[in-house]
Scaffold this motif. Sequence first.
Motif, PDB file in Angstrom:
ATOM      1  N   UNK A   1      33.549  59.657  85.386  1.00  0.00           N
ATOM      2  CA  UNK A   1      34.491  60.282  86.321  1.00  0.00           C
ATOM      3  C   UNK A   1      35.352  61.316  85.607  1.00  0.00           C
ATOM      4  N   UNK A   2      35.839  60.992  84.404  1.00  0.00           N
ATOM      5  CA  UNK A   2      36.657  61.927  83.636  1.00  0.00           C
ATOM      6  C   UNK A   2      35.727  62.841  82.848  1.00  0.00           C
ATOM      7  N   UNK A   3      35.770  64.129  83.149  1.00  0.00           N
ATOM      8  CA  UNK A   3      34.844  65.090  82.542  1.00  0.00           C
ATOM      9  C   UNK A   3      35.494  65.963  81.478  1.00  0.00           C
ATOM     10  N   UNK A   4      36.821  65.901  81.330  1.00  0.00           N
ATOM     11  CA  UNK A   4      37.525  66.705  80.345  1.00  0.00           C
ATOM     12  C   UNK A   4      39.014  66.542  80.527  1.00  0.00           C
ATOM     13  N   UNK A   5      39.812  67.284  79.747  1.00  0.00           N
ATOM     14  CA  UNK A   5      41.265  67.177  79.891  1.00  0.00           C
ATOM     15  C   UNK A   5      41.724  67.574  81.292  1.00  0.00           C
ATOM     16  N   UNK A   6      42.241  66.598  82.033  1.00  0.00           N
ATOM     17  CA  UNK A   6      42.716  66.796  83.406  1.00  0.00           C
ATOM     18  C   UNK A   6      41.616  67.335  84.324  1.00  0.00           C
ATOM     19  N   UNK A   7      40.373  66.970  84.019  1.00  0.00           N
ATOM     20  CA  UNK A   7      39.234  67.346  84.867  1.00  0.00           C
ATOM     21  C   UNK A   7      38.440  66.090  85.213  1.00  0.00           C
ATOM     22  N   UNK A   8      37.987  66.019  86.454  1.00  0.00           N
ATOM     23  CA  UNK A   8      37.239  64.852  86.919  1.00  0.00           C
ATOM     24  C   UNK A   8      36.045  65.277  87.749  1.00  0.00           C
ATOM     25  N   UNK A   9      35.211  64.301  88.090  1.00  0.00           N
ATOM     26  CA  UNK A   9      34.045  64.534  88.925  1.00  0.00           C
ATOM     27  C   UNK A   9      34.368  64.379  90.409  1.00  0.00           C
ATOM     28  N   UNK A  10      35.652  64.284  90.750  1.00  0.00           N
ATOM     29  CA  UNK A  10      36.034  64.168  92.161  1.00  0.00           C
ATOM     30  C   UNK A  10      35.639  65.432  92.914  1.00  0.00           C
TER      31      UNK A  10
ATOM     32  N   UNK B   1      37.285  64.340  98.533  1.00  0.00           N
ATOM     33  CA  UNK B   1      37.214  62.951  98.068  1.00  0.00           C
ATOM     34  C   UNK B   1      38.572  62.455  97.609  1.00  0.00           C
ATOM     35  N   UNK B   2      38.727  61.146  97.706  1.00  0.00           N
ATOM     36  CA  UNK B   2      39.963  60.491  97.300  1.00  0.00           C
ATOM     37  C   UNK B   2      39.611  59.280  96.449  1.00  0.00           C
ATOM     38  N   UNK B   3      40.326  59.111  95.338  1.00  0.00           N
ATOM     39  CA  UNK B   3      40.201  57.872  94.563  1.00  0.00           C
ATOM     40  C   UNK B   3      40.876  56.757  95.360  1.00  0.00           C
ATOM     41  N   UNK B   4      40.117  55.746  95.739  1.00  0.00           N
ATOM     42  CA  UNK B   4      40.670  54.679  96.579  1.00  0.00           C
ATOM     43  C   UNK B   4      40.891  53.379  95.812  1.00  0.00           C
ATOM     44  N   UNK B   5      40.171  53.182  94.708  1.00  0.00           N
ATOM     45  CA  UNK B   5      40.328  51.922  93.960  1.00  0.00           C
ATOM     46  C   UNK B   5      39.696  52.051  92.590  1.00  0.00           C
ATOM     47  N   UNK B   6      40.088  51.133  91.713  1.00  0.00           N
ATOM     48  CA  UNK B   6      39.483  50.992  90.398  1.00  0.00           C
ATOM     49  C   UNK B   6      38.993  49.557  90.288  1.00  0.00           C
ATOM     50  N   UNK B   7      37.717  49.391  89.995  1.00  0.00           N
ATOM     51  CA  UNK B   7      37.146  48.045  89.858  1.00  0.00           C
ATOM     52  C   UNK B   7      37.029  47.726  88.367  1.00  0.00           C
TER      53      UNK B   7
END
Length: 290
Positions: free
Chosen positions: A148-157, A161-167
């Motif tokens: 999900x984290x692709x670089x400094x302050x960069x994500x695959x979102x 899309x919204x981050x809804x949870x962390x499992x």
Amino acid sequence: MTVVIPTSLDQALAALADPDVQVLAGGTDFMVEVNAGHRRPEKVLSLRRIPELRTWRSGQGPAGPYVRLGATVTYTELLAPELARLLPALAQAARTVGSPQIRNAGTIGGNVATASPAGDTLPVLAALDAVVELQGPAGERHLPLTEFITGPKRTARQPGELVVAIRVPVLTGHQEFRKVGVRNAMVIAVASLALIVDTATRTVRCALGSVGPGPIRATEAESWLASSLDWSHSGTATDVATFGRLVGQAARPIDDHRGTAAYRRHAVTILAQRTAAQAVASLARPESAA
């Protein structure tokens, strides 16, 4: 500025159809940028009144027990005894974040979505192989945190899309988070490290923070320590200094205003040695065999 305050996840996802809307969770990073004049959003989407995002639950999956943390679970809530017992290293990381006021506002989902290299929870989540749950126009997606984290302050979102949870998997064994800064809390980490010893699978997980573009898994060091530990609970290892050296080699630090690359590499080396020594000691304690 227009502020949208949905009371359901469906309403929030509908609001995200506007590409100009800025998502606001705890605001501990975003509002700093607004106050500094680095951002001037015209539309803000606040997530704080969405019940689906504010709760956590434990469960049992094919890979074992886990905790599902809603995106707006706060650092303070991570410190609650029941949750801290399941995810002790995450509670340790949460305890080092800011002041009580910041911990009351800041959220686990915000820390993940911001993807700062210095994010305190990120090494712990990376070491635990946490999975990010997203929802958007195409439905639901699950991504390992390290993808999900692709670089400094960069994500695959993706847009909408919204981050809804962390499992987060629940493991049995020693867990520890440490960080280096100018003081123990209320500080951005110069270097941080999470070490997880999973006694059920006899594996070691180690992830580093603030010494690369995102959380870094020290895989060579993990394998070395796992093979060196005496898992019969006598609590011995060949040489924790070797583990520290291998962890230091995994770091990819830079020079900045908080510290030099050389200092950061040295810092994670020392953190690795100290946490490894604690992990070895934990295996010698009778309760660790339970």
